[in-house]
Design a protein around this motif. Structure first.
Motif, PDB file in Angstrom:
ATOM      1  N   TRP A 155       0.829  -1.202   0.000  1.00 57.28           N
ATOM      2  CA  TRP A 155       0.000   0.000   0.000  1.00 57.28           C
ATOM      3  C   TRP A 155       0.864   1.252   0.000  1.00 57.28           C
ATOM      4  CZ3 TRP A 155      -5.351  -0.535   0.003  1.00 57.28           C
ATOM      5  CH2 TRP A 155      -5.827  -1.828   0.257  1.00 57.28           C
ATOM      6  N   ILE A 156       0.414   2.234  -0.780  1.00 58.99           N
ATOM      7  CA  ILE A 156       0.978   3.585  -0.663  1.00 58.99           C
ATOM      8  C   ILE A 156       0.331   4.217   0.561  1.00 58.99           C
ATOM      9  CG2 ILE A 156       1.235   5.841  -1.752  1.00 58.99           C
ATOM     10  CD1 ILE A 156       0.695   4.419  -4.465  1.00 58.99           C
ATOM     11  N   ILE A 157       1.118   4.716   1.476  1.00 59.12           N
ATOM     12  CA  ILE A 157       0.548   5.393   2.648  1.00 59.12           C
ATOM     13  C   ILE A 157       0.983   6.857   2.634  1.00 59.12           C
ATOM     14  CG2 ILE A 157       0.364   3.300   4.025  1.00 59.12           C
ATOM     15  CD1 ILE A 157       2.898   4.125   5.529  1.00 59.12           C
ATOM     16  N   ALA A 158       0.048   7.724   2.964  1.00 60.32           N
ATOM     17  CA  ALA A 158       0.291   9.161   2.919  1.00 60.32           C
ATOM     18  C   ALA A 158      -0.396   9.825   4.107  1.00 60.32           C
ATOM     19  CB  ALA A 158      -0.249   9.748   1.614  1.00 60.32           C
ATOM     20  N   PRO A 159       0.105  10.977   4.567  1.00 59.55           N
ATOM     21  CA  PRO A 159      -0.569  11.705   5.655  1.00 59.55           C
ATOM     22  C   PRO A 159      -1.999  12.063   5.255  1.00 59.55           C
ATOM     23  CG  PRO A 159       1.614  12.614   5.237  1.00 59.55           C
ATOM     24  CD  PRO A 159       1.337  11.652   4.117  1.00 59.55           C
ATOM     25  N   ALA A 160      -2.894  12.017   6.202  1.00 61.18           N
ATOM     26  CA  ALA A 160      -4.303  12.291   5.925  1.00 61.18           C
ATOM     27  C   ALA A 160      -4.497  13.678   5.316  1.00 61.18           C
ATOM     28  CB  ALA A 160      -5.113  12.158   7.214  1.00 61.18           C
ATOM     29  N   ASP A 201      -6.692   9.372  -5.751  1.00 57.79           N
ATOM     30  CA  ASP A 201      -7.165   8.103  -6.294  1.00 57.79           C
ATOM     31  C   ASP A 201      -5.936   7.350  -6.804  1.00 57.79           C
ATOM     32  OD1 ASP A 201      -6.406   9.222  -8.727  1.00 57.79           O
ATOM     33  OD2 ASP A 201      -8.442   9.830  -9.247  1.00 57.79           O
ATOM     34  N   GLY A 202      -6.154   6.229  -7.505  1.00 57.47           N
ATOM     35  CA  GLY A 202      -5.027   5.405  -7.939  1.00 57.47           C
ATOM     36  C   GLY A 202      -4.021   6.153  -8.797  1.00 57.47           C
ATOM     37  N   GLN A 203      -4.509   6.947  -9.784  1.00 59.16           N
ATOM     38  CA  GLN A 203      -3.592   7.672 -10.669  1.00 59.16           C
ATOM     39  C   GLN A 203      -2.849   8.753  -9.909  1.00 59.16           C
ATOM     40  OE1 GLN A 203      -2.674   7.019 -13.856  1.00 59.16           O
ATOM     41  NE2 GLN A 203      -3.840   5.137 -13.456  1.00 59.16           N
ATOM     42  N   LYS A 204      -3.540   9.449  -9.005  1.00 54.71           N
ATOM     43  CA  LYS A 204      -2.866  10.489  -8.237  1.00 54.71           C
ATOM     44  C   LYS A 204      -1.862   9.875  -7.259  1.00 54.71           C
ATOM     45  CE  LYS A 204      -6.385  14.059  -8.707  1.00 54.71           C
ATOM     46  NZ  LYS A 204      -7.353  14.937  -8.028  1.00 54.71           N
ATOM     47  N   GLY A 205      -2.094   8.601  -6.884  1.00 55.96           N
ATOM     48  CA  GLY A 205      -1.126   7.915  -6.047  1.00 55.96           C
ATOM     49  C   GLY A 205       0.218   7.810  -6.735  1.00 55.96           C
ATOM     50  N   ARG A 206       0.232   7.549  -8.043  1.00 52.82           N
ATOM     51  CA  ARG A 206       1.488   7.498  -8.800  1.00 52.82           C
ATOM     52  C   ARG A 206       2.176   8.849  -8.759  1.00 52.82           C
ATOM     53  NH1 ARG A 206       2.762   3.874 -12.691  1.00 52.82           N
ATOM     54  NH2 ARG A 206       3.591   5.592 -13.969  1.00 52.82           N
ATOM     55  N   ALA A 207       1.401   9.897  -8.987  1.00 58.14           N
ATOM     56  CA  ALA A 207       1.980  11.244  -8.972  1.00 58.14           C
ATOM     57  C   ALA A 207       2.502  11.590  -7.580  1.00 58.14           C
ATOM     58  CB  ALA A 207       0.932  12.257  -9.413  1.00 58.14           C
ATOM     59  N   LEU A 208       1.780  11.167  -6.586  1.00 57.11           N
ATOM     60  CA  LEU A 208       2.176  11.439  -5.201  1.00 57.11           C
ATOM     61  C   LEU A 208       3.562  10.852  -4.898  1.00 57.11           C
ATOM     62  CD1 LEU A 208       0.908  12.553  -2.480  1.00 57.11           C
ATOM     63  CD2 LEU A 208       0.398  10.178  -1.971  1.00 57.11           C
ATOM     64  N   ARG A 237      -5.647   3.776  12.349  1.00 55.21           N
ATOM     65  CA  ARG A 237      -5.518   4.342  13.701  1.00 55.21           C
ATOM     66  C   ARG A 237      -4.593   5.554  13.699  1.00 55.21           C
ATOM     67  NH1 ARG A 237      -5.029  -1.106  15.413  1.00 55.21           N
ATOM     68  NH2 ARG A 237      -2.782  -0.818  15.716  1.00 55.21           N
ATOM     69  N   GLU A 238      -3.577   5.532  12.816  1.00 57.65           N
ATOM     70  CA  GLU A 238      -2.634   6.652  12.727  1.00 57.65           C
ATOM     71  C   GLU A 238      -3.186   7.791  11.877  1.00 57.65           C
ATOM     72  OE1 GLU A 238       0.100   6.941  14.337  1.00 57.65           O
ATOM     73  OE2 GLU A 238       0.450   4.907  15.091  1.00 57.65           O
ATOM     74  N   GLY A 239      -4.392   7.615  11.312  1.00 56.28           N
ATOM     75  CA  GLY A 239      -4.991   8.662  10.484  1.00 56.28           C
ATOM     76  C   GLY A 239      -4.339   8.782   9.117  1.00 56.28           C
ATOM     77  N   LEU A 240      -3.797   7.685   8.587  1.00 57.59           N
ATOM     78  CA  LEU A 240      -3.137   7.710   7.281  1.00 57.59           C
ATOM     79  C   LEU A 240      -4.104   7.285   6.187  1.00 57.59           C
ATOM     80  CD1 LEU A 240       0.281   6.063   8.214  1.00 57.59           C
ATOM     81  CD2 LEU A 240      -0.236   8.492   7.980  1.00 57.59           C
ATOM     82  N   HIS A 241      -3.838   7.764   4.984  1.00 56.53           N
ATOM     83  CA  HIS A 241      -4.622   7.379   3.816  1.00 56.53           C
ATOM     84  C   HIS A 241      -3.849   6.291   3.077  1.00 56.53           C
ATOM     85  CE1 HIS A 241      -7.792   7.971   0.884  1.00 56.53           C
ATOM     86  NE2 HIS A 241      -6.871   7.888  -0.059  1.00 56.53           N
ATOM     87  N   CYS A 242      -4.554   5.240   2.640  1.00 57.63           N
ATOM     88  CA  CYS A 242      -3.906   4.105   1.982  1.00 57.63           C
ATOM     89  C   CYS A 242      -4.450   3.917   0.573  1.00 57.63           C
ATOM     90  CB  CYS A 242      -4.135   2.819   2.777  1.00 57.63           C
ATOM     91  SG  CYS A 242      -3.509   2.870   4.461  1.00 57.63           S
ATOM     92  N   LEU A 243      -3.547   3.707  -0.370  1.00 56.56           N
ATOM     93  CA  LEU A 243      -3.908   3.427  -1.752  1.00 56.56           C
ATOM     94  C   LEU A 243      -3.184   2.165  -2.205  1.00 56.56           C
ATOM     95  CD1 LEU A 243      -3.461   6.996  -3.265  1.00 56.56           C
ATOM     96  CD2 LEU A 243      -5.630   5.783  -3.061  1.00 56.56           C
ATOM     97  N   PRO A 244      -3.851   1.283  -2.971  1.00 52.51           N
ATOM     98  CA  PRO A 244      -3.174   0.080  -3.463  1.00 52.51           C
ATOM     99  C   PRO A 244      -1.955   0.459  -4.311  1.00 52.51           C
ATOM    100  CG  PRO A 244      -5.535  -0.076  -3.815  1.00 52.51           C
ATOM    101  CD  PRO A 244      -5.260   1.340  -3.399  1.00 52.51           C
TER     102      PRO A 244
END
Length: 301
Positions: A167-172, A181-188, A253-260
């Motif tokens: 999973w891609i994990i990012a701050p909330a 979304d999935g495509q923005k996850g790549r850019a992130l 629990r850590e308030g993170l956002h997860c993307l496949p």
């Protein structure tokens, strides 16, 4: 001939020197030499070529080591075989990766202890590659690792336990700001500081290979060998990361956002790794069963 002398012989073969073997079996170097001479007298054969600076096994020595390993495996398995009413007794030296220690393993070990109170499980942590080497050297009886990624020691066998997704994990705050979304996850991954999983670990190598396959260029600010530390760094807003997770509860629990991560999502199998001679026998089988029963995504053979 004694079992201790056989353990000494196997230790010399595994570690390559009388001095290192002495440390491992807790004897003096002179006592190790006495064990070797005693075995040579018992077998009426020279086990080491002493003309070289480093001890080298002769053909007879190689055969003696192989038979010694078989004898020790049989002896070490006696306690498990003698348990009353199917109860397991004895000692299991278990290695485990951090995700297992923070996931299914604690509850599984508690369940195993309830079923077999006379079974002692000694647990040590490490990365999969390190645990495989320790297992091959005879320092561990079994290890909960990711599915082996080359290079790894030969002579190891694995039993599938459960599956983890990457999973891609990012701050909330980032997720809220960008509506990811999935495509923005790549850019992130390409735009934000990347907190990388140590590439000495099998998980790190797997992530690195997938980044290259997707032709994603990341700006690595940190490279850490602890998944717990990576999650904390991301939660503190210091970057984004890719981590393997059997459950998303910790990140939530850590308030993170997860993307496949990956299309389809990249996954890995967690396995119980053992040597081919399987010295742990029934103990390892019982452990595998309770781990599967406490896993969110168990894999049956």
């Amino acid at each position: 001939m004694s079992l201790r002398a056989l353990r000494t012989l196997v230790a010399i073969a595994q570690y390559g020197s009388f001095a290192r073997a002495a440390d491992v079996v807790c004897l003096t170097q002179s006592a190790v030499s006495l064990h070797v001479r005693s075995l040579e007298e018992d077998f009426n054969a020279q086990l080491f070529d002493r003309s070289k600076r480093v001890p080298v096994l002769t053909d007879a020595g190689h055969l003696a080591v192989q038979r010694a390993q078989e004898i020790l495996a049989l002896y070490d398995g006696i306690a498990a075989e003698l348990g009353e009413g199917g109860e397991l007794t004895g000692r299991l030296r278990l290695g485990a990766i951090q995700t297992a220690l923070a996931g299914a393993l604690p509850a599984a070990l508690a369940s195993l202890h309830q079923q077999h109170p006379r079974l002692r499980v000694l647990v040590s942590a490490g990365m999969s590659a390190e645990l495989a080497i320790r297992l091959d050297a005879g320092e561990l009886d079994a290890a909960v690792t990711t599915e082996p990624v080359k290079p790894y020691p030969t002579g190891l066998v694995s039993t599938p336990l459960y599956q983890e997704g990457f999973w891609i994990i990012a701050p909330a705050a980032l997720a809220l700001e960008e509506g990811l979304d999935g495509q923005k996850g790549r850019a992130l991954l390409q735009r934000q500081p990347f907190i990388r999983f140590d590439r000495r670990a099998w998980a790190g190598r797997t992530i690195d290979s997938e980044l290259k396959r997707q032709r994603l260029r990341v700006q690595t600010d940190m490279e850490l060998d602890s998944q717990e530390a990576i999650i904390q760094m991301v939660a503190s807003g210091l970057g984004v990361a890719v981590v393997p997770l059997a459950s998303l509860q910790r990140c939530q629990r850590e308030g993170l956002h997860c993307l496949p991560f990956g299309e389809p999502q990249l996954c890995r199998r967690v396995v119980l790794l053992e040597r081919e001679d399987r010295p742990a026998g029934r103990m390892a089988m019982a452990l595998a069963q309770v781990i599967r029963s406490h896993s969110d995504v168990p894999i049956l053979e």
